[in-house]
Write a protein that holds these residues in place. Structure first.
Motif, mmCIF file in Angstrom:
data_model
loop_
_atom_site.group_PDB
_atom_site.id
_atom_site.type_symbol
_atom_site.label_atom_id
_atom_site.label_comp_id
_atom_site.label_asym_id
_atom_site.label_seq_id
_atom_site.Cartn_x
_atom_site.Cartn_y
_atom_site.Cartn_z
ATOM 1 N N VAL A 1 18.007 42.574 6.622
ATOM 2 C CA VAL A 1 18.037 41.925 8.263
ATOM 3 C C VAL A 1 19.003 42.659 8.791
ATOM 4 C CG1 VAL A 1 17.409 39.585 7.230
ATOM 5 C CG2 VAL A 1 19.897 40.325 7.116
ATOM 6 N N ASP A 2 18.794 42.487 10.121
ATOM 7 C CA ASP A 2 19.654 43.348 11.105
ATOM 8 C C ASP A 2 21.095 43.005 11.145
ATOM 9 O OD1 ASP A 2 17.482 44.775 11.992
ATOM 10 O OD2 ASP A 2 17.144 42.920 13.582
ATOM 11 N N LEU A 3 21.339 41.605 10.837
ATOM 12 C CA LEU A 3 22.805 41.121 10.856
ATOM 13 C C LEU A 3 22.964 39.702 10.188
ATOM 14 C CD1 LEU A 3 25.603 40.773 11.966
ATOM 15 C CD2 LEU A 3 24.460 39.495 13.945
ATOM 16 N N VAL A 4 23.896 39.776 9.143
ATOM 17 C CA VAL A 4 24.325 38.482 8.378
ATOM 18 C C VAL A 4 25.771 37.951 9.166
ATOM 19 C CG1 VAL A 4 25.197 37.503 6.342
ATOM 20 C CG2 VAL A 4 23.189 39.043 6.472
ATOM 21 N N VAL A 5 25.905 36.888 9.718
ATOM 22 C CA VAL A 5 26.868 36.049 10.262
ATOM 23 C C VAL A 5 27.569 35.340 9.075
ATOM 24 C CG1 VAL A 5 28.090 34.716 11.784
ATOM 25 C CG2 VAL A 5 25.948 36.173 12.537
ATOM 26 N N VAL A 6 28.807 35.663 8.573
ATOM 27 C CA VAL A 6 29.216 34.895 7.689
ATOM 28 C C VAL A 6 30.584 34.045 8.248
ATOM 29 C CG1 VAL A 6 30.628 34.837 5.441
ATOM 30 C CG2 VAL A 6 29.001 36.912 5.905
ATOM 31 N N GLY A 7 30.054 32.682 8.156
ATOM 32 C CA GLY A 7 30.836 31.771 8.767
ATOM 33 C C GLY A 7 30.008 31.088 9.898
ATOM 34 N N ARG B 1 28.905 26.661 6.095
ATOM 35 C CA ARG B 1 28.946 25.211 6.508
ATOM 36 C C ARG B 1 29.297 25.146 7.914
ATOM 37 N NH1 ARG B 1 29.297 19.623 5.310
ATOM 38 N NH2 ARG B 1 30.982 18.724 5.782
ATOM 39 N N PRO B 2 28.348 24.809 8.866
ATOM 40 C CA PRO B 2 28.531 24.296 10.205
ATOM 41 C C PRO B 2 29.959 23.809 10.612
ATOM 42 C CG PRO B 2 26.118 24.120 9.791
ATOM 43 C CD PRO B 2 27.190 24.002 8.380
ATOM 44 N N MET B 3 30.876 24.449 11.115
ATOM 45 C CA MET B 3 32.076 23.487 11.819
ATOM 46 C C MET B 3 32.923 23.174 10.647
ATOM 47 S SD MET B 3 31.550 24.109 15.222
ATOM 48 C CE MET B 3 32.765 22.965 15.917
ATOM 49 N N ALA B 4 32.819 23.783 9.595
ATOM 50 C CA ALA B 4 33.744 23.386 8.289
ATOM 51 C C ALA B 4 35.056 23.245 8.561
ATOM 52 C CB ALA B 4 33.261 24.418 7.099
ATOM 53 N N SER B 5 35.698 23.947 9.333
ATOM 54 C CA SER B 5 37.073 23.761 9.500
ATOM 55 C C SER B 5 37.494 22.395 10.231
ATOM 56 C CB SER B 5 37.752 24.850 10.133
ATOM 57 O OG SER B 5 37.936 25.980 9.410
ATOM 58 N N TRP B 6 36.580 22.251 11.271
ATOM 59 C CA TRP B 6 36.929 21.117 12.238
ATOM 60 C C TRP B 6 36.502 19.712 11.438
ATOM 61 C CZ3 TRP B 6 39.091 22.501 16.570
ATOM 62 C CH2 TRP B 6 38.930 23.758 17.226
ATOM 63 N N ARG B 7 35.534 19.665 10.495
ATOM 64 C CA ARG B 7 34.812 18.547 9.831
ATOM 65 C C ARG B 7 35.523 18.274 8.728
ATOM 66 N NH1 ARG B 7 28.792 20.361 9.033
ATOM 67 N NH2 ARG B 7 28.697 18.178 8.075
ATOM 68 N N ASP B 8 36.387 19.571 7.849
ATOM 69 C CA ASP B 8 36.840 19.026 6.580
ATOM 70 C C ASP B 8 38.332 19.230 6.505
ATOM 71 O OD1 ASP B 8 34.114 18.882 5.931
ATOM 72 O OD2 ASP B 8 33.835 21.096 5.373
ATOM 73 N N HIS B 9 38.908 19.789 7.495
ATOM 74 C CA HIS B 9 40.360 20.229 7.453
ATOM 75 C C HIS B 9 41.068 19.746 8.456
ATOM 76 C CE1 HIS B 9 39.631 22.787 4.088
ATOM 77 N NE2 HIS B 9 38.603 23.142 4.377
ATOM 78 N N MET B 10 40.638 18.646 9.275
ATOM 79 C CA MET B 10 41.375 18.172 10.481
ATOM 80 C C MET B 10 41.384 16.627 10.482
ATOM 81 S SD MET B 10 40.717 20.603 13.617
ATOM 82 C CE MET B 10 40.725 22.525 13.249
ATOM 83 N N GLY C 1 29.717 21.092 18.138
ATOM 84 C CA GLY C 1 29.195 22.298 17.375
ATOM 85 C C GLY C 1 27.919 22.127 16.714
ATOM 86 N N LEU C 2 27.837 21.092 16.058
ATOM 87 C CA LEU C 2 26.670 20.757 15.171
ATOM 88 C C LEU C 2 25.357 20.993 16.107
ATOM 89 C CD1 LEU C 2 27.650 18.053 12.706
ATOM 90 C CD2 LEU C 2 27.631 20.503 12.251
#
Length: 414
Positions: free
Chosen positions: A2-8, A32-41, A92-93
């Motif tokens: 693939v041209d680009l893999v976005v990690v995060g 995981r979409p919006m992981a920091s916002w969903r899991d760490h706040m 974000g989702l």
């Protein structure tokens, strides 16, 4: 390949993916979409930035926070009204569903160079080959603990980003280390959950942001203190709107800006929930910490060097994050060590298109702050990053395609 893999798949990763897909690149998004916002706040937290400066970025300007709120039929995101974390996470989702190719919820375990591209191995098993990689891993790999707390067990010490809720601390004495928004809001939420928090900070006084001025103002007032994605005033406007200019500054100046500008301060809307309700031990620096049965004893010194101790049931470090490339264990060790750094710091030196010294490896978010300035610590920086980074990816992909074409062609005879 693939041209680009976005990690995060946080605000930066999703914005990059939206721009890449619109540019016709073959892109895949892992995380995981919006992981920091969903899991760490904690759920009752609010964004510090204004709603109009908290949009994720698509190249046509669509899929804004206001559009999301209108579609959902809920209250509109309004200037001067703090935005709940839950609303922003849901936005974000929604953005991911409308503007981004399908997000694959896998964990990238290792990224290694291979040929003219990269090989990505996931914890779930599948592997992937990519011509370019954009690392938009958010802040969680870069959690910072004071040295005195690093050896303590988790039952006695945690980071402010460890908690989705705080009700488990009800009735317990908690020390919250730090003087920024994370510390002050964590302490307020602890108090409101029935805990007994005390803020401990080196600063002799707390800083509080002021009530934002109206968006519609007389021209002279607007000229004296312009609005920007990072706040009101010319300094904030420069960091918000001119990250490309920050990158052209001398290295030492960029490093200084990254750590000194837009420093610790509490949001204006938090102040009346804090003052008179949460005690603060200011002008005290943490020196040591030792378990004391089921409690923990903190050794402090005040500004005159006078020692003091504080016994609590738990300590929460709201001490932010550190821009250290060495924290990215998912990068192949030899690759990580080969990357050029910004000055004496631990962040990668980047091109104007967010490309590292290793061709095809791009960075976004916190690690780019010493290159582009403090806007990279906020959602607002995602728009600038996505546009520039995807332009760099297109150039890299095109150059590698031309190189491959040249290698496969048959030399002509004279």
């Amino acid at each position: 390949m693939v041209d680009l893999v976005v990690v995060g798949a946080g605000p930066y990763g999703l914005s990059i993916a939206a721009h890449a897909a619109a540019a016709g690149l073959d892109v895949r998004v892992l995380g995981r979409p919006m992981a920091s916002w969903r899991d760490h706040m904690p759920q009752r937290m609010y964004l510090k930035s204004e709603p109009w400066s908290s949009n994720l970025s698509s190249p046509d300007g669509r899929f804004t926070l206001s559009e999301f709120c209108s579609e959902q039929g809920g209250p509109l995101a309004t200037h001067g009204v703090p935005l709940p974390i839950g609303t922003f996470s849901a936005y974000g989702l929604w953005f991911a569903q409308h503007a981004v190719p399908e997000v694959e919820e896998v964990t990238v375990a290792e990224i290694t160079p291979r040929g003219s591209g990269f090989h990505l191995r996931t914890a779930e098993g599948p592997t992937l080959a990519a011509r370019t990689v954009a690392l938009a891993v958010g802040m969680m790999p870069f959690v910072r603990y004071p040295r005195a707390l690093r050896t303590l067990p988790p039952e006695l010490c945690s980071h402010s980003s460890d908690h989705r809720g705080l009700s488990q601390f009800a009735g317990r004495e908690i020390a919250v280390i730090g003087a920024g928004q994370a510390s002050l809001e964590t302490a307020v939420l602890l108090a409101e959950a029935g805990a007994l928090p005390t803020v401990v900070a080196r600063r002799p006084a707390l800083n509080w942001n002021t009530l934002p001025q109206p968006l519609d103002r007389p021209p002279l007032r607007a000229l004296r203190a312009p609005h920007s994605g990072l706040g009101t005033g010319w300094r904030s406007w420069i960091w918000s709107e001119l990250p490309w200019a920050v990158r052209r500054l001398p290295t030492a100046m960029r490093e200084r800006i990254a750590v000194s500008e837009l420093g610790p301060a509490g949001a204006w809307w938090l102040r009346n929930r804090f003052e008179g309700k949460v005690p603060a031990l200011l002008g005290h620096e943490l020196q040591w910490a030792v378990p004391l049965g089921s409690q923990i004893r903190l050794g402090l010194t005040d500004s005159d060097g006078k020692p003091a101790v504080l016994d609590v049931d738990h300590v929460i470090a709201a001490t932010g994050f550190t821009t250290e490339l060495k924290r990215l264990s998912l990068l192949d060790t030899s690759l990580r060590k080969s990357l050029r750094r910004v000055g004496k710091g631990g962040s990668p030196e980047l091109s104007a298109h967010f490309e590292s010294s290793w061709p095809g490896l791009f960075f976004a978010g916190l690690l780019t702050t010493p290159s582009f300035g403090p806007s990279m610590r906020f959602v607002h920086g995602a728009g600038f990053t996505a546009g520039k980074l995807v332009a760099g990816v297109r150039r890299r992909v095109d150059s590698r395609a031309l190189q491959a074409e040249g290698q496969c062609s048959t030399p002509s005879r004279r």
